[in-house]
Design a protein around this motif. Structure first.
Motif, PDB file in Angstrom:
ATOM      1  N   THR A  14      12.591   4.372  -0.768  1.00 20.36           N
ATOM      2  CA  THR A  14      11.139   4.245  -0.913  1.00 20.36           C
ATOM      3  C   THR A  14      10.448   5.575  -0.610  1.00 20.36           C
ATOM      4  OG1 THR A  14      10.716   3.573   1.386  1.00 20.36           O
ATOM      5  CG2 THR A  14      11.262   1.832  -0.160  1.00 20.36           C
ATOM      6  N   ILE A  15       9.426   5.866  -1.401  1.00 16.63           N
ATOM      7  CA  ILE A  15       8.608   7.069  -1.157  1.00 16.63           C
ATOM      8  C   ILE A  15       7.137   6.644  -1.213  1.00 16.63           C
ATOM      9  CG2 ILE A  15       8.024   9.409  -1.881  1.00 16.63           C
ATOM     10  CD1 ILE A  15      10.727   9.670  -3.159  1.00 16.63           C
ATOM     11  N   ASP A  16       6.498   6.628  -0.062  1.00 12.57           N
ATOM     12  CA  ASP A  16       5.075   6.321  -0.006  1.00 12.57           C
ATOM     13  C   ASP A  16       4.308   7.587   0.320  1.00 12.57           C
ATOM     14  OD1 ASP A  16       4.888   3.387  -0.362  1.00 12.57           O
ATOM     15  OD2 ASP A  16       6.160   3.324   1.421  1.00 12.57           O
ATOM     16  N   LYS A  23       4.509  12.601  -4.987  1.00 11.92           N
ATOM     17  CA  LYS A  23       5.444  11.466  -5.039  1.00 11.92           C
ATOM     18  C   LYS A  23       6.102  11.276  -6.398  1.00 11.92           C
ATOM     19  CE  LYS A  23       2.679   8.150  -4.010  1.00 11.92           C
ATOM     20  NZ  LYS A  23       1.384   8.807  -3.942  1.00 11.92           N
ATOM     21  N   SER A  24       5.280  11.288  -7.466  1.00  5.98           N
ATOM     22  CA  SER A  24       5.841  10.982  -8.788  1.00  5.98           C
ATOM     23  C   SER A  24       6.893  11.999  -9.207  1.00  5.98           C
ATOM     24  CB  SER A  24       4.741  10.949  -9.850  1.00  5.98           C
ATOM     25  OG  SER A  24       3.846   9.936  -9.542  1.00  5.98           O
ATOM     26  N   ALA A  27       9.937  11.611  -6.857  1.00  5.18           N
ATOM     27  CA  ALA A  27      10.669  10.350  -7.057  1.00  5.18           C
ATOM     28  C   ALA A  27      11.455  10.384  -8.376  1.00  5.18           C
ATOM     29  CB  ALA A  27       9.706   9.171  -7.033  1.00  5.18           C
ATOM     30  N   TYR A  38      13.913   4.688 -11.700  1.00 10.77           N
ATOM     31  CA  TYR A  38      12.698   5.161 -11.043  1.00 10.77           C
ATOM     32  C   TYR A  38      11.618   4.108 -11.245  1.00 10.77           C
ATOM     33  CZ  TYR A  38       8.212   7.655 -11.073  1.00 10.77           C
ATOM     34  OH  TYR A  38       6.910   8.020 -10.891  1.00 10.77           O
ATOM     35  N   ASP A  40       7.678   3.384 -10.666  1.00  6.32           N
ATOM     36  CA  ASP A  40       6.350   3.905 -10.342  1.00  6.32           C
ATOM     37  C   ASP A  40       5.418   2.703 -10.188  1.00  6.32           C
ATOM     38  OD1 ASP A  40       3.838   4.977 -10.348  1.00  6.32           O
ATOM     39  OD2 ASP A  40       4.053   6.098 -12.216  1.00  6.32           O
ATOM     40  N   GLU A 135       8.234   4.456  -5.750  1.00  7.19           N
ATOM     41  CA  GLU A 135       7.125   5.175  -5.120  1.00  7.19           C
ATOM     42  C   GLU A 135       5.853   4.344  -5.135  1.00  7.19           C
ATOM     43  OE1 GLU A 135       4.351   7.403  -6.927  1.00  7.19           O
ATOM     44  OE2 GLU A 135       5.498   7.942  -8.713  1.00  7.19           O
ATOM     45  N   TYR A 152       8.082   9.197   3.666  1.00  3.13           N
ATOM     46  CA  TYR A 152       6.624   9.239   3.532  1.00  3.13           C
ATOM     47  C   TYR A 152       6.269  10.684   3.220  1.00  3.13           C
ATOM     48  CZ  TYR A 152       1.684   8.403   4.399  1.00  3.13           C
ATOM     49  OH  TYR A 152       0.333   8.278   4.249  1.00  3.13           O
TER      50      TYR A 152
END
Ligand code: DC
Length: 236
Positions: A14-16, A23-24, A27, A38, A40, A135, A152
């Motif tokens: 996870t990428i917040d 992020k985009s 990710a 991936y 989004d 993300e 994060y």
């Protein structure tokens, strides 16, 4: 960091983080390196916003938004030519969902608890089908609290604003830098103060500040953490 559970079939990363933290790009590149899908999640909120705007739904009518979410189909497909393609009820809306009108109205969709419930369900279903880099804003806290690896991604406000301004200029948009900064600040506030699924770092997420790093450098940092934790997990 959550340890890999024996029963887990697929790996979830996870990428917040706030808008403009990278992020985009990160990710997407990370998913490619790991050979994962991936996801989004912002694109899902955007696609539903687009449909609501097109159908002239009152964005303040929560019941109408939930009904709309339930009868909508949003698919994300990896296309070798175009990259990630966003399908709204089967139609490619990858371009339209990036418009200013959509960006400025996602807030109504994102703050509605019933809509978030539908979105979270879709997102979890995807996580049950394949290994994925996801993300968003609430991924490590709400959608996948037991994700294998949580990150994060943050960056200084001025740097995030600069990236957003450059992105819009690259698209040929006529923009006012101050207005972009005001919009970004407003989105930050709305994202982090809403009652459901607010933007928040999960306690067990690793914080990465991308202010002074390129996308590739951030990806390397993340891969470094993944490698480190994989070793710990496999040996324990
Ligand atoms: O990441 P993005 O800018 O494409 O996201 C669009 C909007 O969707 C953003 O204003 C916040 C919202 N969003 C959300 O509430 N929860 C997510 N998991 C992802 C995005």
């Amino acid at each position: 960091m959550t340890k890999i559970k024996q029963e887990r079939k697929f790996v979830i990363v996870t990428i917040d983080g706030p808008a403009g933290a990278g992020k985009s790009s990160v990710a997407k590149a990370l998913a490619k390196r790991l050979k994962f899908s991936y996801l989004d999640t912002g694109a899902m909120y955007r696609a539903l916003t687009l449909k609501a705007v097109r159908e002239k739904i009152n964005l303040k009518d929560e019941g109408a938004l939930v009904r709309l979410a339930k009868k909508t189909k949003i698919d994300l497909k990896d296309d070798s030519q175009k990259g990630l393609v966003i399908l709204l009820d089967g139609k490619d809306v990858s371009e339209e969902i990036r418009s200013e009108q959509v960006t400025n109205n996602t807030f109504y969709i994102a703050r509605t608890p019933g809509v978030r419930g539908v979105m979270v369900e879709w997102q979890r279903r995807i996580g049950q089908q394949r290994s994925v880099v996801v993300e968003g804003r609430d991924i490590g806290t709400v959608v996948f609290p037991h994700a294998t690896y949580k990150f994060y991604l943050d960056a200084d406000f001025e740097e995030r604003a600069k990236r957003r301004i450059n992105e819009l200029k690259a698209k040929g948009a006529q923009i006012n830098d101050t207005a972009v900064k005001i919009d970004l600040k407003e989105r930050d506030t709305k994202d982090s103060t809403r009652k459901v699924g607010p933007l928040k770092k999960a306690d067990d997420a690793i914080l990465i500040d991308s202010t002074n790093f390129s996308v590739d450098e951030v990806v390397e940092k993340i891969l470094g953490h993944i490698k480190q934790f994989s070793t710990v997990n496999h040996s324990s």
